[in-house]
Enzyme design. Structure first.
Site, PDB file in Angstrom:
ATOM      1  N   ALA A  59      48.416  19.894  42.629  1.00 42.87           N
ATOM      2  CA  ALA A  59      47.914  18.597  43.076  1.00 42.87           C
ATOM      3  C   ALA A  59      47.080  18.822  44.337  1.00 42.87           C
ATOM      4  CB  ALA A  59      49.080  17.662  43.349  1.00 42.87           C
ATOM      5  N   GLU A  81      55.407  24.612  45.594  1.00 45.39           N
ATOM      6  CA  GLU A  81      55.501  23.425  46.448  1.00 45.39           C
ATOM      7  C   GLU A  81      56.357  23.678  47.681  1.00 45.39           C
ATOM      8  OE1 GLU A  81      55.839  23.476  43.163  1.00 45.39           O
ATOM      9  OE2 GLU A  81      54.758  21.802  42.254  1.00 45.39           O
ATOM     10  N   GLY A 126      51.446  21.304  40.313  1.00 43.10           N
ATOM     11  CA  GLY A 126      51.078  20.325  39.288  1.00 43.10           C
ATOM     12  C   GLY A 126      50.259  20.950  38.163  1.00 43.10           C
ATOM     13  N   GLU A 172      52.749  22.473  35.908  1.00 40.09           N
ATOM     14  CA  GLU A 172      53.418  21.352  35.240  1.00 40.09           C
ATOM     15  C   GLU A 172      52.513  20.742  34.166  1.00 40.09           C
ATOM     16  OE1 GLU A 172      54.149  19.553  39.064  1.00 40.09           O
ATOM     17  OE2 GLU A 172      56.319  19.740  38.827  1.00 40.09           O
TER      18      GLU A 172
HETATM   19  N1  DAK Z   1      44.635  21.304  46.865  1.00 41.32           N
HETATM   20  C1  DAK Z   1      43.473  21.222  47.553  1.00 41.32           C
HETATM   21  N2  DAK Z   1      42.654  22.261  47.749  1.00 41.32           N
HETATM   22  C2  DAK Z   1      43.016  23.451  47.258  1.00 41.32           C
HETATM   23  C3  DAK Z   1      44.232  23.640  46.534  1.00 41.32           C
HETATM   24  C4  DAK Z   1      45.060  22.493  46.345  1.00 41.32           C
HETATM   25  N3  DAK Z   1      46.210  22.542  45.652  1.00 41.32           N
HETATM   26  N4  DAK Z   1      44.314  24.947  46.175  1.00 41.32           N
HETATM   27  C5  DAK Z   1      43.200  25.545  46.628  1.00 41.32           C
HETATM   28  N5  DAK Z   1      42.411  24.656  47.303  1.00 41.32           N
HETATM   29  C6  DAK Z   1      41.131  24.902  47.950  1.00 41.32           C
HETATM   30  C7  DAK Z   1      41.291  25.674  49.248  1.00 41.32           C
HETATM   31  O1  DAK Z   1      41.620  24.799  50.305  1.00 41.32           O
HETATM   32  C8  DAK Z   1      39.934  26.291  49.389  1.00 41.32           C
HETATM   33  O2  DAK Z   1      39.041  25.314  49.876  1.00 41.32           O
HETATM   34  P1  DAK Z   1      37.973  25.682  51.071  1.00 41.32           P
HETATM   35  O3  DAK Z   1      38.780  26.276  52.174  1.00 41.32           O
HETATM   36  O4  DAK Z   1      37.055  26.702  50.397  1.00 41.32           O
HETATM   37  O5  DAK Z   1      37.319  24.372  51.378  1.00 41.32           O
HETATM   38  C9  DAK Z   1      39.521  26.585  47.958  1.00 41.32           C
HETATM   39  O6  DAK Z   1      40.345  25.758  47.146  1.00 41.32           O
HETATM   40  C10 DAK Z   1      39.782  28.028  47.548  1.00 41.32           C
HETATM   41  O7  DAK Z   1      41.127  28.332  47.852  1.00 41.32           O
HETATM   42  P2  DAK Z   1      41.555  29.637  48.694  1.00 41.32           P
HETATM   43  O8  DAK Z   1      40.510  29.992  49.676  1.00 41.32           O
HETATM   44  O9  DAK Z   1      42.917  29.375  49.203  1.00 41.32           O
HETATM   45  O10 DAK Z   1      41.560  30.712  47.535  1.00 41.32           O
HETATM   46  P3  DAK Z   1      42.427  32.059  47.441  1.00 41.32           P
HETATM   47  O11 DAK Z   1      41.883  32.793  46.271  1.00 41.32           O
HETATM   48  O12 DAK Z   1      42.478  32.754  48.768  1.00 41.32           O
HETATM   49  O13 DAK Z   1      43.932  31.565  47.133  1.00 41.32           O
HETATM   50  C11 DAK Z   1      45.599  30.247  45.968  1.00 41.32           C
HETATM   51  C12 DAK Z   1      44.222  30.975  45.918  1.00 41.32           C
HETATM   52  C13 DAK Z   1      45.774  29.486  44.668  1.00 41.32           C
HETATM   53  C14 DAK Z   1      46.717  31.302  46.097  1.00 41.32           C
HETATM   54  C15 DAK Z   1      45.638  29.297  47.195  1.00 41.32           C
HETATM   55  O14 DAK Z   1      44.470  28.469  47.177  1.00 41.32           O
HETATM   56  C16 DAK Z   1      46.825  28.388  47.214  1.00 41.32           C
HETATM   57  O15 DAK Z   1      47.943  28.810  47.539  1.00 41.32           O
HETATM   58  N6  DAK Z   1      46.619  27.092  46.865  1.00 41.32           N
HETATM   59  C17 DAK Z   1      47.653  26.067  46.981  1.00 41.32           C
HETATM   60  C18 DAK Z   1      48.652  26.213  45.850  1.00 41.32           C
HETATM   61  C19 DAK Z   1      49.749  25.193  45.974  1.00 41.32           C
HETATM   62  O16 DAK Z   1      50.520  25.158  46.972  1.00 41.32           O
HETATM   63  N7  DAK Z   1      49.889  24.337  44.984  1.00 41.32           N
HETATM   64  C20 DAK Z   1      50.950  23.311  44.925  1.00 41.32           C
HETATM   65  C21 DAK Z   1      50.449  22.021  45.552  1.00 41.32           C
HETATM   66  S1  DAK Z   1      51.704  20.746  45.540  1.00 41.32           S
HETATM   67  C22 DAK Z   1      53.675  14.638  41.072  1.00 41.32           C
HETATM   68  C23 DAK Z   1      52.658  15.270  40.429  1.00 41.32           C
HETATM   69  C24 DAK Z   1      52.214  16.504  40.866  1.00 41.32           C
HETATM   70  C25 DAK Z   1      52.752  17.050  41.998  1.00 41.32           C
HETATM   71  C26 DAK Z   1      53.767  16.387  42.652  1.00 41.32           C
HETATM   72  C27 DAK Z   1      54.226  15.158  42.195  1.00 41.32           C
HETATM   73  N8  DAK Z   1      54.193  13.386  40.534  1.00 41.32           N
HETATM   74  C28 DAK Z   1      53.731  12.893  39.271  1.00 41.32           C
HETATM   75  C29 DAK Z   1      55.235  12.653  41.244  1.00 41.32           C
HETATM   76  C30 DAK Z   1      52.245  18.347  42.418  1.00 41.32           C
HETATM   77  C31 DAK Z   1      52.353  18.882  43.652  1.00 41.32           C
HETATM   78  C32 DAK Z   1      51.625  20.144  43.925  1.00 41.32           C
HETATM   79  O17 DAK Z   1      50.997  20.705  43.069  1.00 41.32           O
END
Ligand code: DAK
Length: 261
Positions: A65, A135, A112, A115
């Protein structure tokens, strides 16, 4: 319908949906999810589409997300709006779509995104795929089925470890644990996924729906009820012209011509 974050392609008899927000690794904002649900809802009743492939790009299926969108929200915001607003129930609605949906996953399928892949009917992964529920590393927890679907797919021990540590699982481990049905070379991913979807779409549509419903209910029903529901669905296929055609074609050593009747 014009979409900002989706590429939508009907190649009869299949539909291909590509999440297209590469600058943020296909982060699933409210708008991305709204578009996905709209497109999938439309294809549910579109006779041109017998099966669907949902994919991203080579680097990311979806990295979760949208953290930028979520970061500023308070508990009251998310609770009162049942956040993600507009995404409410999206993952479940996608899972409940009557058309089979194959997730073709390359690169990251996180949070997400993982998921979302699990809400599809099965996952074909490229050899560079990485799955995870990270998360916890950003101070929250899975919220769209991660603790539930992942546990059912790969078992408590691994699901618990992944959700509690945020560790990513590579494609080999994902296949070994049953998270994905198959792993293929990245270059061949879309070819495999579209061929598989086309094969499903070539069969009798009512039968395809009955099989999808029966397999999907296996997680929800006690075994005896699931077996009974399966038997009744099996028996009801005998009311279809396609069952007569399929068996006649086999015995006459020819290809069946299904009419979805
Ligand atoms: N959201 C926003 N931007 C994101 C992102 C995300 N999840 N993942 C990556 N980006 C963006 C980065 O900020 C970066 O943007 P700039 O800095 O270039 O502006 C760009 O994408 C490239 O990312 P990285 O520079 O970080 O790229 P790397 O290759 O170094 O790393 C990575 C890739 C995937 C390991 C890293 O980006 C990362 O860890 N990303 C976050 C992963 C994460 O924590 N995902 C979980 C998020 S929480 C629900 C529904 C859904 C959810 C909850 C409730 N309901 C229906 C109730 C879901 C929650 C989640 O998913």
């Amino acid at each position: 319908m014009n979409y900002q974050y989706l590429l939508v392609d009907i190649q009869e008899p299949i539909g291909i949906l590509t999440i297209n927000r590469p600058e943020v690794l296909n982060a699933l904002s409210t708008e991305v999810m709204r578009e996905l649900v709209t497109a999938l809802d439309a294809w549910e009743t579109d006779d041109r589409v017998g099966a669907i492939v949902l994919t991203g790009n080579d680097k990311a299926f979806a990295a979760g997300a949208d953290l930028k969108e979520m970061r500023v929200k308070s508990f009251a915001d998310v609770f009162l709006a049942d956040f993600p607003e507009g995404q409410r129930g999206a993952w479940s609605r996608i899972a409940a779509n009557r058309k089979p949906i194959i997730a073709a996953v390359a690169g990251y399928a996180l949070g997400g995104g993982c998921e979302l892949a699990m809400a599809c009917d099965f996952i074909i992964a490229a050899d560079n795929a990485k799955f995870g529920q990270p998360e916890i590393t950003v101070g929250t927890m899975p919220g769209a089925g991660g603790t539930q679907r992942l546990t059912r797919l790969i078992g408590k021990s691994k699901a618990m470890e992944m959700c509690l540590t945020g560790r990513f699982m590579d494609a080999t481990e994902a296949e070994r644990t049953g998270l994905v049905s198959r792993v293929v070379a990245l270059a061949g991913l879309m070819d495999e996924a579209t061929k598989t979807a086309a094969k499903i779409a070539s069969f009798s549509r009512p039968t395809v729906i009955m099989i999808k419903d029966a397999v999907s209910s296996a997680d929800e029903l006690p075994l005896s009820q699931g077996i009974l529901a399966e038997r009744h669905a099996f028996q009801s296929t005998f009311a279809l012209e396609d069952q007569k055609e399929g068996m006649a074609a086999f015995l006459e050593k020819r290809k069946p011509v299904f009419k979805n009747r």
